[in-house]
Design an enzyme around this catalytic site. Structure first.
Site, PDB file in Angstrom:
ATOM      1  N   LYS A 264      -8.045  14.153   4.551  1.00 19.19           N
ATOM      2  CA  LYS A 264      -7.212  12.949   4.510  1.00 19.19           C
ATOM      3  C   LYS A 264      -6.152  13.113   5.590  1.00 19.19           C
ATOM      4  O   LYS A 264      -6.036  14.189   6.187  1.00 19.19           O
ATOM      5  CB  LYS A 264      -6.555  12.783   3.137  1.00 19.19           C
ATOM      6  CG  LYS A 264      -5.839  14.051   2.635  1.00 19.19           C
ATOM      7  CD  LYS A 264      -5.265  13.872   1.241  1.00 19.19           C
ATOM      8  CE  LYS A 264      -6.300  13.988   0.136  1.00 19.19           C
ATOM      9  NZ  LYS A 264      -6.343  12.849  -0.771  1.00 19.19           N
ATOM     10  N   ARG A 265      -5.364  12.058   5.869  1.00 20.41           N
ATOM     11  CA  ARG A 265      -4.262  12.213   6.801  1.00 20.41           C
ATOM     12  C   ARG A 265      -3.372  13.378   6.350  1.00 20.41           C
ATOM     13  O   ARG A 265      -3.233  13.638   5.160  1.00 20.41           O
ATOM     14  CB  ARG A 265      -3.448  10.913   6.877  1.00 20.41           C
ATOM     15  CG  ARG A 265      -4.133   9.818   7.662  1.00 20.41           C
ATOM     16  CD  ARG A 265      -4.408  10.214   9.092  1.00 20.41           C
ATOM     17  NE  ARG A 265      -3.176  10.275   9.856  1.00 20.41           N
ATOM     18  CZ  ARG A 265      -2.797   9.369  10.745  1.00 20.41           C
ATOM     19  NH1 ARG A 265      -3.560   8.308  10.988  1.00 20.41           N
ATOM     20  NH2 ARG A 265      -1.670   9.511  11.409  1.00 20.41           N
TER      21      ARG A 265
ATOM     22  N   HIS B 250       0.794  -1.241   0.000  1.00 22.24           N
ATOM     23  CA  HIS B 250       0.000   0.000   0.000  1.00 22.24           C
ATOM     24  C   HIS B 250       0.818   1.280   0.000  1.00 22.24           C
ATOM     25  O   HIS B 250       0.242   2.364   0.126  1.00 22.24           O
ATOM     26  CB  HIS B 250      -0.937   0.049   1.209  1.00 22.24           C
ATOM     27  CG  HIS B 250      -2.000  -0.998   1.208  1.00 22.24           C
ATOM     28  ND1 HIS B 250      -3.245  -0.809   0.647  1.00 22.24           N
ATOM     29  CD2 HIS B 250      -1.990  -2.259   1.673  1.00 22.24           C
ATOM     30  CE1 HIS B 250      -3.962  -1.902   0.798  1.00 22.24           C
ATOM     31  NE2 HIS B 250      -3.222  -2.809   1.421  1.00 22.24           N
TER      32      HIS B 250
ATOM     33  N   THR C 254      -8.486   6.680  -2.015  1.00 25.81           N
ATOM     34  CA  THR C 254      -9.839   6.133  -2.156  1.00 25.81           C
ATOM     35  C   THR C 254     -10.861   7.247  -1.915  1.00 25.81           C
ATOM     36  O   THR C 254     -11.989   7.162  -2.397  1.00 25.81           O
ATOM     37  CB  THR C 254     -10.089   4.966  -1.170  1.00 25.81           C
ATOM     38  OG1 THR C 254      -9.600   5.350   0.123  1.00 25.81           O
ATOM     39  CG2 THR C 254      -9.372   3.708  -1.628  1.00 25.81           C
TER      40      THR C 254
ATOM     41  N   LYS D  98       1.064  14.516   0.596  1.00 26.20           N
ATOM     42  CA  LYS D  98      -0.320  14.798   0.177  1.00 26.20           C
ATOM     43  C   LYS D  98      -0.512  16.286  -0.137  1.00 26.20           C
ATOM     44  O   LYS D  98      -1.502  16.690  -0.702  1.00 26.20           O
ATOM     45  CB  LYS D  98      -1.303  14.325   1.239  1.00 26.20           C
ATOM     46  CG  LYS D  98      -1.304  12.790   1.419  1.00 26.20           C
ATOM     47  CD  LYS D  98      -2.246  12.363   2.533  1.00 26.20           C
ATOM     48  CE  LYS D  98      -2.163  10.875   2.869  1.00 26.20           C
ATOM     49  NZ  LYS D  98      -2.886  10.015   1.911  1.00 26.20           N
TER      50      LYS D  98
ATOM     51  N   LYS E 253     -14.682   8.376  -3.684  1.00 26.16           N
ATOM     52  CA  LYS E 253     -15.908   8.708  -2.938  1.00 26.16           C
ATOM     53  C   LYS E 253     -16.449  10.071  -3.370  1.00 26.16           C
ATOM     54  O   LYS E 253     -17.663  10.252  -3.534  1.00 26.16           O
ATOM     55  CB  LYS E 253     -15.622   8.710  -1.425  1.00 26.16           C
ATOM     56  CG  LYS E 253     -15.211   7.334  -0.892  1.00 26.16           C
ATOM     57  CD  LYS E 253     -14.574   7.393   0.496  1.00 26.16           C
ATOM     58  CE  LYS E 253     -13.885   6.072   0.823  1.00 26.16           C
ATOM     59  NZ  LYS E 253     -12.985   6.142   1.997  1.00 26.16           N
TER      60      LYS E 253
HETATM   61  C1  26V Z   1       2.478   1.831   8.009  1.00 26.63           C
HETATM   62  C2  26V Z   1       2.704   1.812   9.331  1.00 26.63           C
HETATM   63  C3  26V Z   1       4.063   1.734   9.758  1.00 26.63           C
HETATM   64  C4  26V Z   1       4.151   1.264  11.169  1.00 26.63           C
HETATM   65  C5  26V Z   1       3.259   2.067  12.049  1.00 26.63           C
HETATM   66  C6  26V Z   1       1.827   1.876  11.682  1.00 26.63           C
HETATM   67  C7  26V Z   1       1.645   1.888  10.235  1.00 26.63           C
HETATM   68  C8  26V Z   1       0.370   1.946   9.744  1.00 26.63           C
HETATM   69  C9  26V Z   1       0.163   1.952   8.394  1.00 26.63           C
HETATM   70  C10 26V Z   1       1.212   1.906   7.521  1.00 26.63           C
HETATM   71  C11 26V Z   1       1.036   1.866   6.078  1.00 26.63           C
HETATM   72  C12 26V Z   1      -0.007   2.760   5.635  1.00 26.63           C
HETATM   73  C13 26V Z   1      -0.118   2.642   4.171  1.00 26.63           C
HETATM   74  C14 26V Z   1      -1.392   3.224   3.686  1.00 26.63           C
HETATM   75  O1  26V Z   1      -2.303   3.545   4.425  1.00 26.63           O
HETATM   76  N1  26V Z   1      -1.469   3.330   2.403  1.00 26.63           N
HETATM   77  C15 26V Z   1      -2.640   3.855   1.771  1.00 26.63           C
HETATM   78  O2  26V Z   1      -3.395   2.737   1.340  1.00 26.63           O
HETATM   79  C16 26V Z   1      -4.591   3.143   0.711  1.00 26.63           C
HETATM   80  C17 26V Z   1      -5.366   1.886   0.411  1.00 26.63           C
HETATM   81  O3  26V Z   1      -4.677   1.095  -0.504  1.00 26.63           O
HETATM   82  C18 26V Z   1      -4.256   3.938  -0.526  1.00 26.63           C
HETATM   83  O4  26V Z   1      -5.453   4.361  -1.110  1.00 26.63           O
HETATM   84  C19 26V Z   1      -3.404   5.153  -0.174  1.00 26.63           C
HETATM   85  O5  26V Z   1      -2.994   5.815  -1.327  1.00 26.63           O
HETATM   86  C20 26V Z   1      -2.201   4.695   0.608  1.00 26.63           C
HETATM   87  O6  26V Z   1      -1.471   5.814   1.095  1.00 26.63           O
END
Ligand code: 26V
Length: 806
Positions: free
Chosen positions: A546-547, A355, A654, A552, A658
């Site tokens: 968004k975050r 992701h 995503t 972003k 929406k």
């Molecule tokens: C990484 C980590 C690292 C450790 C700490 C906790 C944590 C939590 C999440 C992540 C990875 C997050 C990646 C993410 O959210 N990617 C998003 O995924 C969406 C669904 O596929 C996508 O639409 C977004 O573009 C993408 O940023």
């Protein structure tokens, strides 16, 4: 529409009151809104349970293959409206409650928003669960039942403050505790090999994982699947010897250590956490899930070797990647398989979804930490690595540097275990989440793996559930679409294309406009009540929610906002289109620049909103505590959707889908799924600007001089120097000096490089807005052409191409 046999209005009403009396212990006179909420959920549950049992019996009888979605995050939000709508009983329940003077909308509003996720990855998991049930695929989601999910964001004097969100404070009537589904999870200790080669891991510490199930109802109640979240308990809750000796804290230490596993969701979504507790969480939920999957498989099928025929496990990013080693361990140590056979079965069973390409988000663990916590898994990872590297050498496709790049162990400096390499090696399918992202996976992070296994990487463009993100959040638009094209789109979102024929129908376009206007009034009303701000619903609602992350580029939007503010003040005579700039999103608590960007948005808002010289032409709002429930209010009210990431950095997005589904136009870069949205809605119905991913890569490689760009643009120069010199922060004029100074020197995210193009694009948006019928036609073409971005389509692709079901 399918309704439940027993759910006649009378039946439901009686069951709600029955639940109120017998489960909550109150009568209708004494009941508070929370009591009515719980009673309504309990009454509904009875129907859901029956369908749930039928669903699982049917899968069992058919000997069906099951899908397991392993995710450390499920950002599900509220469930009542979803369940009512999918069961087709919303109006009956509304009427039943009205008999007691209770307003369904009001009790829906007090349901806590289950935020067991950070952002896109977690929300995608929730959309997928709903689509799996809708497509009648027997599936389980596995995750952690966090006591504290995503933090609540408060804005104090413009700064983000994080508060714990106690979403379980009033209990959770959706869940079913399954104390009988319990597993021991070990940590630490040592590995013993006996003389006939049997290996035994003797953990130093154990905790018990117990299952808590939440039913997930598919569209029209077709199927009910299970979201199984793990809770943690100590093996010995209290050490009485220690307690009696007066060591009260020591007596409860084990309890505290177990509970810490399920206490908090890590609130960063782009920086690998790296703490021991995070790895413990990952192993805890992976081990419990894999044990549960094997128990079910053996119970139903009795033969471990048929696992890949009956089980597909999807890894949502690398967070559950240790599952690969855990399955290997159980196959070898408990089921007696040899290494090569165990490896064949494991690879056929797992799929892995990536992701993000951000290097800082790629998880890796210091080898000594990993070995101390999971000594047997470390041995297995070495064994897997030996097989993979041997295969790579034999293939002759990779040179030595490529071989060290695919190694599961990073040998450069402090040795680390690379979770993405473990997941890639251990899966038969590795997918990206939008076409561009998948292409970049092949060219960058996984280039060497891709050379070795050219068939493994595939694309599955994300989708969103049209039930929550159209039918439920925008009932006005849904009714109008039904009137125009009938109900078929409710079962197949791609049928929305029939709406395209209405794009040039002026009367219809006006009705679409009236619904948007009503949604904007509702949002304005909500923000007036909750924030005390007044917004003009006739203005363009321009939204970026968004975050908060530098890639972003909320900062690009804010700088352009300042430039616009400048322009409006210098040329009040021009024909400005009134705008409301709406921002929302959380920053990781440790992400300094992201928090500063939130403060900047609030500083700009305060100054602009109180400046009489803009005459209501520009308003800036930062909506606190952005979450799923707020998204459901904001998205239907948006005119313009800001999807402005640095090209190549947003894996998919995503939110972009929406917004388009609810008739907003997108202003965006050629990044993530924006590209595919453009291909479907057509170039005339989206506003694209900025560098492409290739151009960004080229600029980064060859060096680019942001200072020159800034100094070459009067508009940009004035905006950034106003921010940097404290025009918006008179109380602390240097507040933004570093944030803005960084742009001059590095500008990794190409804010300066894209400014001019963005600003032109915004003026083109103004042009379009000045012609309401043209705008409305574009909005309709967006709605009509984005049905493909339904998560039903995405899940059908996973089912056919990866899981071998459907
Ligand atoms: C990484 C980590 C690292 C450790 C700490 C906790 C944590 C939590 C999440 C992540 C990875 C997050 C990646 C993410 O959210 N990617 C998003 O995924 C969406 C669904 O596929 C996508 O639409 C977004 O573009 C993408 O940023």
């Amino acid at each position: 529409m399918a309704t439940i046999e027993s759910a006649t209005e009378k039946g439901l009403q009686a069951r709600i009151v029955d639940a109120l009396v017998h489960r909550i212990g109150k009568d209708a006179q004494a009941a508070l809104p929370h009591d009515w909420l719980a009673a309504t959920i309990y009454a509904l549950r009875d129907d859901i349970i029956e369908r749930w049992m039928i669903s699982s019996k049917a899968a069992h009888a058919a000997g069906a293959k099951r899908v397991y979605y392993l995710s450390l995050e499920f950002l599900i939000g509220r469930l009542l409206r979803d369940a009512l709508s999918n069961l087709g009983v919303s109006e009956e329940v509304r009427a039943a409650l009205a008999e007691h003077g209770v307003d369904l909308d009001e009790i829906e509003e007090i349901e806590p928003d289950a935020a067991l996720g950070n952002g896109g990855l977690g929300r995608l998991a929730a959309c997928f669960m709903e689509s799996l049930a809708t497509l009648d695929i027997p599936a389980y989601g596995y995750g952690i039942r966090y006591v504290n999910g995503m933090f609540r964001q408060r804005i104090d004097d413009g700064w983000q403050v994080e508060l714990p969100e106690n979403w379980l404070a009033h209990g959770n009537p959706w869940e079913f505790e399954r104390r009988e589904s319990a597993y021991r999870i070990g940590f630490g200790g040592e590995v013993i090999g006996d003389i006939d080669g049997r290996i035994e891991w003797r953990p130093a510490e154990q905790v018990i994982a117990t299952a808590v199930d939440t039913p997930i109802v598919g569209w029209r109640g077709k199927r009910v699947n299970t979201l199984r979240l793990w809770n943690a308990f100590p093996v010995d809750p209290i050490r009485l010897d220690a307690f009696n000796a007066g060591d009260h804290a020591g007596a409860l230490a084990e309890q505290v250590r177990a509970e810490s596993l399920v206490r908090v969701l890590y609130p960063a979504d782009s920086t690998a956490a790296g703490q021991e507790l995070r790895l413990r969480q990952e192993y805890f939920f992976s081990a419990a899930s894999i044990q549960d999957i094997l128990r079910r498989h053996m119970q139903y099928h009795g033969d471990i070797r048929t696992l890949p025929d009956k089980v597909a496990i999807q890894l949502n990013d690398t967070h559950p990647a240790v599952s690969v080693a855990e399955l290997m361990r159980l196959l070898m140590d408990d089921h007696g398989l040899e290494l090569p056979d165990a490896w064949t079965i494991t690879r056929k069973t797992f799929g892995y979804t990536n992701h993000t390409l951000l290097p800082e988000a790629l998880e890796s663990w210091p080898l000594p930490l990993f070995e101390r916590m999971l000594p047997r898994h470390m041995q297995i990872i070495y064994a897997i690595n030996a097989m993979v590297l041997r295969e790579a050498r034999l293939s002759k496709k990779l040179d030595e540097s490529a071989i060290s790049a695919i190694s599961l162990i990073d040998e450069g400096g402090e040795r680390r275990v690379r979770m993405a390499n473990l997941a890639f090696a251990g899966a038969h399918s590795v997918n990206g989440v939008a076409a561009l992202h998948t292409e970049l996976m092949k060219q960058t992070v996984f280039a060497d793996f891709h050379r070795l296994y050219p068939e493994r990487i595939n694309n599955k463009t994300n989708g969103v559930t049209p039930r929550r993100w159209l039918l439920e959040c925008n009932p006005g638009l849904t009714d109008l679409i039904r009137e125009a094209i009938g109900d078929r789109f409710m079962d197949d979102a791609e049928e929305l294309v029939d709406l395209a024929a209405f794009a040039t129908d002026g009367a219809f376009a006006e009705r679409v406009g009236a619904i948007k206007r009503a949604n904007k009034e509702a949002l304005a009303n909500h923000l007036r009540v909750h924030m005390g701000i007044r917004l003009d619903p006739a203005a363009m609602f321009d939204v970026q929610i968004k975050r908060i992350h530098e890639y972003k580029r909320q900062l690009l939007n804010l700088i352009e906002t300042v430039a616009l503010y400048d322009q409006i003040r210098s040329h009040p005579e021009r024909d400005w289109m009134p705008r409301v700039k709406i921002f929302g999103g959380k920053a990781a608590p440790s992400y300094h620049n992201a928090k500063l960007i939130i403060k900047l948005a609030n500083d700009i808002a305060r100054r602009v909103n109180s400046d009489p010289s803009v005459g209501g032409l520009l308003k800036v709002v930062f909506v606190p505590n952005y979450n799923v429930s707020l998204a459901e209010k904001i998205i239907p009210a948006a005119d313009l959707s800001e999807q402005i990431s640095t090209a190549g950095m947003e894996a998919s997005g995503t939110g972009n889908m929406k917004f388009a589904l609810n008739g907003a136009l997108t202003i965006g870069t050629l990044d993530g799924a924006n590209i595919e949205i453009k291909d479907r809605v057509g170039d005339d119905n989206i506003v694209i600007f900025g560098l492409t991913a290739d151009e960004v890569a080229e600029k980064r490689a060859n060096g680019y001089n942001p200072r020159e760009v800034i100094e070459g643009s009067r508009e940009l120069q004035q905006a950034v120097s106003a921010i940097a010199s404290g025009v918006f922060s008179p109380d602390d004029p240097g507040r933004y000096a570093d944030l803005i100074g960084g742009l001059y020197d590095h500008d990794w995210f190409m804010v300066a490089a894209d400014f001019e193009s963005y600003s032109h694009a915004q003026r083109a948006v103004d042009q379009r807005w000045s012609d309401p019928s043209q705008w409305q036609a574009s909005a309709i073409r967006n709605i009509a052409n984005v049905g493909w971005f339904s998560s039903d389509r995405t899940i059908a692709e996973y089912a056919k191409d990866i899981w071998g079901v459907l």
